[in-house]
Design an enzyme around this catalytic site. Structure first.
Site, mmCIF file in Angstrom:
data_model
loop_
_atom_site.group_PDB
_atom_site.id
_atom_site.type_symbol
_atom_site.label_atom_id
_atom_site.label_comp_id
_atom_site.label_asym_id
_atom_site.label_seq_id
_atom_site.Cartn_x
_atom_site.Cartn_y
_atom_site.Cartn_z
ATOM 1 C CG ASP A 69 36.696 46.893 40.392
ATOM 2 O OD1 ASP A 69 36.793 47.378 39.251
ATOM 3 O OD2 ASP A 69 37.139 47.367 41.543
ATOM 4 C CG HIS A 90 37.372 43.449 44.544
ATOM 5 N ND1 HIS A 90 38.644 44.115 45.109
ATOM 6 C CD2 HIS A 90 36.666 44.688 44.042
ATOM 7 C CE1 HIS A 90 38.813 45.325 44.822
ATOM 8 N NE2 HIS A 90 37.725 45.696 44.079
ATOM 9 C CG ASP A 136 40.578 47.399 42.109
ATOM 10 O OD1 ASP A 136 41.744 47.586 42.223
ATOM 11 O OD2 ASP A 136 39.603 47.846 42.745
ATOM 12 C CG ASP A 178 43.209 43.626 48.265
ATOM 13 O OD1 ASP A 178 43.844 42.574 48.801
ATOM 14 O OD2 ASP A 178 43.547 44.830 48.268
ATOM 15 N NE ARG A 179 36.935 46.054 50.365
ATOM 16 C CZ ARG A 179 37.280 47.092 49.630
ATOM 17 N NH1 ARG A 179 37.149 47.204 48.169
ATOM 18 N NH2 ARG A 179 37.560 48.114 50.369
ATOM 19 C CG ASN A 212 42.216 51.114 43.989
ATOM 20 O OD1 ASN A 212 41.653 50.536 43.161
ATOM 21 N ND2 ASN A 212 42.024 51.056 45.195
ATOM 22 C CG HIS A 213 41.877 46.943 45.777
ATOM 23 N ND1 HIS A 213 41.891 46.628 47.230
ATOM 24 C CD2 HIS A 213 40.944 47.869 45.565
ATOM 25 C CE1 HIS A 213 40.795 47.406 47.717
ATOM 26 N NE2 HIS A 213 40.555 48.067 46.819
ATOM 27 C CG HIS A 218 41.173 50.484 38.590
ATOM 28 N ND1 HIS A 218 40.240 49.426 38.571
ATOM 29 C CD2 HIS A 218 41.043 50.786 39.834
ATOM 30 C CE1 HIS A 218 39.643 49.250 39.596
ATOM 31 N NE2 HIS A 218 40.162 49.967 40.381
ATOM 32 N NE ARG A 246 37.395 56.167 45.225
ATOM 33 C CZ ARG A 246 37.055 54.890 45.369
ATOM 34 N NH1 ARG A 246 37.774 54.035 46.082
ATOM 35 N NH2 ARG A 246 35.829 54.539 44.832
ATOM 36 C CG HIS A 263 38.140 53.052 41.493
ATOM 37 N ND1 HIS A 263 38.991 52.287 42.365
ATOM 38 C CD2 HIS A 263 38.219 54.290 41.857
ATOM 39 C CE1 HIS A 263 39.474 53.238 43.267
ATOM 40 N NE2 HIS A 263 39.129 54.442 42.597
#
Length: 341
Positions: free
Chosen positions: A85, A87, A114, A117-118, A146-147, A195, A246, A273
């Site tokens: 990730d 991010h 991922d 996001d964020r 998943n993102h 992931h 989740r 993840h």
């Protein structure tokens, strides 16, 4: 006597040519263009919408031609780098490239989802990853997390980021590409990379994953939603399985990992993840590694890591790194209401 009115653009002066924009996207994309793009975005400059769409259009065609499971071969004397990730932490990605070298045919990478996001720079990371994929299609390998989905990007900032920096149509084009990303990798027929993790059914085989309809939002692929499970599941240390907190998938124990590996003739799982304070962790009796590549994630004190896998036996070496300064930027999500996704 009045002069006649001239219609149309003024005549060009002889010997003067309009200068081409170095950010206009060549086809094929070149390493030189990637370097120009990286520096341009590092200086907090944006692309024209037409330039963004040109990168996305070329990338979509390349990804749509790939299978669900990437089969990667690392010969003796060669290596591959895996990152987890990131991010939206663009400047930490640039630091990773500084430490480990840019992706190239001599320095292949596998990116395990991922990217967005964020963090405030998901568009920058995605565009650079896509450009590198176009420049090195056989050496820059991209997997979905998943993102990379409509559900997550609407809540955790990437949608707002793209619409702020570009527009809603560009965001939709990103989603088309996310739906085309491969969903897992097998390296040297030994290591399975995805992931999140494994499945609520313990006897899933690789051929079943190959038949999944990945060209959709996770959870909408039909059947047992194997793609969504693989993007969302997490390991646990106790044997067995339990329902995940989740949206999809499960928590799975070391015996589940053992069974999956045995049924598919594999030796290890590498997944991402979840944050790990040291950037990675070795779990399930050494048969599963969790890898996380976003240092100081959401204000935490965690280190980040990447893995280098060497030779036909895939000797694994982890490398840790810490966060670097990042310019102040707009936050695109509500940190106070952020769930663990």
């Amino acid at each position: 006597m009045s002069r006649p009115v001239r219609h149309g653009p003024p005549p060009r002066r002889q010997g003067v040519q309009s200068r081409a924009d170095p950010l206009d996207v060549p086809n094929p994309v070149t390493p030189t263009y990637c370097n120009t793009l990286i520096e341009h975005l590092q200086n907090q400059k944006r692309l024209k919408i037409s330039q963004v769409n040109a990168i996305l259009s070329q990338t979509r065609k390349v990804l749509e031609a790939q299978p669900n499971i990437l089969e990667i071969n690392v010969p003796e004397g060669k290596e591959i780098t895996i990152i987890g990730d990131t991010h939206g932490q663009y400047y930490d990605v640039l630091n990773l490239f500084q430490l480990n070298g840019l992706p190239s045919d001599e320095n292949p990478y596998l990116v395990n989802g991922d990217w967005v996001d964020r963090g405030s720079f998901g568009t920058e990371i995605a565009l650079v990853f896509f450009a590198l994929k176009l420049a090195y299609p056989k050496s820059m390998h991209l997997l979905r997390g998943n993102h990379e989905s409509a559900m997550c990007t609407k809540e955790y900032g990437f949608k707002a980021e793209v619409e702020d920096k570009y527009n809603t149509a560009v965001y939709q084009n990103f989603l088309y590409i996310f739906n085309a990303l491969p969903i897992c990798t097998v390296i040297n027929r030994r290591i399975f990379v995805c992931h999140g993790g494994l499945f609520t059914r313990t006897n899933v085989r690789l051929d079943e994953i190959r038949r999944v309809n990945r060209f959709t939002e996770p959870g909408e692929e039909g059947g047992e939603v194997l793609m969504a499970q693989m993007l969302w599941s997490d390991p646990m240390e106790t044997p067995g399985q339990r329902q995940s907190m989740r949206p999809y998938g499960c928590s799975f124990g070391p015996n589940v990992t053992d069974e999956f590996l045995e049924k598919n003739g594999l030796q290890m799982i590498i997944r991402s993840h979840e944050v790990r304070q040291q950037g990675y962790s070795v779990e399930h009796g050494g048969k599963l590694i969790t890898l996380f590549s976003a240092p100081s994630y959401m204000g935490d004190t965690n280190k980040a890591a990447y893995l280098r896998l060497s030779g036909t036996n895939l000797e694994i070496r982890p490398f840790q790194y810490t966060a670097v300064p990042s310019p102040s930027a707009k936050l695109y999500y509500d940190q106070n209401s952020c769930k663990a996704m």
